[in-house]
Scaffold this motif. Structure first.
Motif, PDB file in Angstrom:
ATOM      1  N   LEU A  35       0.863  -1.181   0.000  1.00  0.00           N
ATOM      2  CA  LEU A  35       0.000   0.000   0.000  1.00  0.00           C
ATOM      3  C   LEU A  35       0.902   1.235   0.000  1.00  0.00           C
ATOM      4  N   TYR A 136      -3.093   7.285   1.412  1.00  0.00           N
ATOM      5  CA  TYR A 136      -2.581   6.195   0.582  1.00  0.00           C
ATOM      6  C   TYR A 136      -3.690   5.686  -0.338  1.00  0.00           C
ATOM      7  N   ASP A 138      -5.614   2.176  -1.748  1.00  0.00           N
ATOM      8  CA  ASP A 138      -5.810   0.764  -1.434  1.00  0.00           C
ATOM      9  C   ASP A 138      -5.520  -0.085  -2.669  1.00  0.00           C
TER      10      ASP A 138
END
Length: 215
Positions: A35, A136, A138
């Motif tokens: 990730l 971030y 996924d």
């Protein structure tokens, strides 16, 4: 969810800042590299841990203003909040290394300054407590936001020599003392009346007069 770890690897003095500034080399490790991290809005509370080192020589006397008599240090030596710092990291995959800027004060009304100045050698035990937001994507490319776990921290021992070198760079051959306005006006008036060239000479004259009158 992204899981990060933190470690301070080094420290240096920023020589071209408008005020004293330390740069701590912070390594951020992504324990979930599948990730990739887009950005971390990082906050850091930095604490001094006085019980994690020994004190020798004149350090007992120099620190008595902060902790009292050494016989009571078993009760009075406690963790001290030094300062807060914050920054944003660039995007990274497995890890990144950034400089965490920490502004420093030389005001002797502040407990941290008294502590740093009271040490003759060795290092300052610090604890860095991290918080903030992680941005971030996924596994499906969707933007996600998570919080840094409240348990994330790391220890670092700041060499006293680095602190002294920094203050000598920004305040060569001098110390910084803050006075209340009424005390400053009295000292300034005394200096003018005596025709003294500097505040140092005014203070020295007062100290010499006090020593001469002491029994």
């Amino acid at each position: 969810m992204v899981d990060l770890d933190f470690a301070i690897e080094d420290v240096k003095v920023e020589k071209h800042s408008a005020a004293p500034l330390l740069l701590f080399a912070l390594r951020v490790v992504n324990k979930t590299p599948e990730l990739p991290v887009l950005n971390v809005m990082l906050n850091c509370q930095i604490r001094i841990e006085p019980t994690r080192r020994r004190y020798d020589g004149d350090e007992h006397d120099r620190l008595s203003d902060l902790f009292g008599e050494p016989s009571r240090w078993g009760e009075t030596l406690r963790s001290l909040l030094w300062t807060h710092a914050g920054m944003a990291t660039p995007a990274f995959g497995a890890a990144c290394k950034v400089d965490l800027p920490v502004p420093c004060s030389y005001d002797f009304n502040i407990a941290a300054t008294k502590y740093f100045h009271g040490l003759e050698r060795g290092d300052v035990p610090l604890n860095f407590l991290f918080s903030g937001s992680i941005f971030y994507r996924d596994g499906e490319g969707r933007l996600q936001i998570s919080q840094i776990a409240w348990t994330k921290d790391c220890a670092y021992r700041l060499p006293v020599s680095v602190w002294r070198d920094m203050m000598e760079h920004y305040y060569p051959h001098s110390l910084w003392l803050c006075l209340q306005r009424d005390a400053f006006e009295q000292l300034y008036r005394y200096r003018r009346r005596r025709g003294l060239p500097t505040f140092e000479s005014a203070l020295q004259e007062l100290l010499d007069a006090s020593a001469a009158s002491a029994p």
